[in-house]
Design a protein around this motif. Structure first.
Motif: not given
Length: 150
Positions: A59-60, A93-100
């Motif tokens: 993500e970074q 820049a911000e990149v999120d790793l998440g779930t749905a």
């Protein structure tokens, strides 16, 4: 080694006619591994996000690549508009790793700093860059993206 090929060309996907550069890396160990480029310029340890590991994470790396590319796209737009891109231009820049729904997803935010430019001109550059930047094109319609002038 067997090659698995998947081709999905729809009317909105434009195939590359002239390859300008190919980045080549080899990653071992996944999020607890390492990545190296074939030219030796990239040699990094990888660690899962939020861990105590000493490496970076995908993500970074994606955030760094996208923000650098976006600045380049703004430079391209500035040249076309015959204006000077500020020397201290920056993109956070911000990149999120998440779930749905029990699946993994990314979402991103770009915070663009164009000191010294009128707001209207800055917005024009940002909009042009978002249409030009290959990272923006790759994510368009695929992940939630917010771009703000700061």
């Amino acid at each position: 080694m067997e090659t698995i090929k998947h081709y999905s060309l729809s009317s909105d996907i434009v195939p590359i006619e002239n390859v300008l550069y190919t980045g080549k890396t080899r990653t071992t160990g996944g999020r607890d591994g390492a990545a190296h480029s074939n030219d030796g310029h990239l040699d990094i340890k990888l660690s899962p996000p939020g861990s105590n590991g000493t490496g970076t994470n995908p993500e970074q790396l994606f955030a760094a690549g996208w923000s650098a590319c976006f600045i380049g796209a703004m430079g391209h737009a500035a040249r076309a508009l015959k204006i000077a891109l500020p020397k201290d231009v920056a993109v956070d820049a911000e990149v999120d790793l998440g779930t749905a729904s029990n699946a993994f997803f990314l979402q991103a935010r770009l915070y663009v700093s164009l000191p010294g430019l009128e707001t209207e001109t800055a917005v024009q550059l940002i909009e042009a860059a978002h249409q030009t930047c290959p990272y923006s094109k790759a994510t368009r319609g695929n992940i939630a993206v917010t771009i703000e002038l700061v």
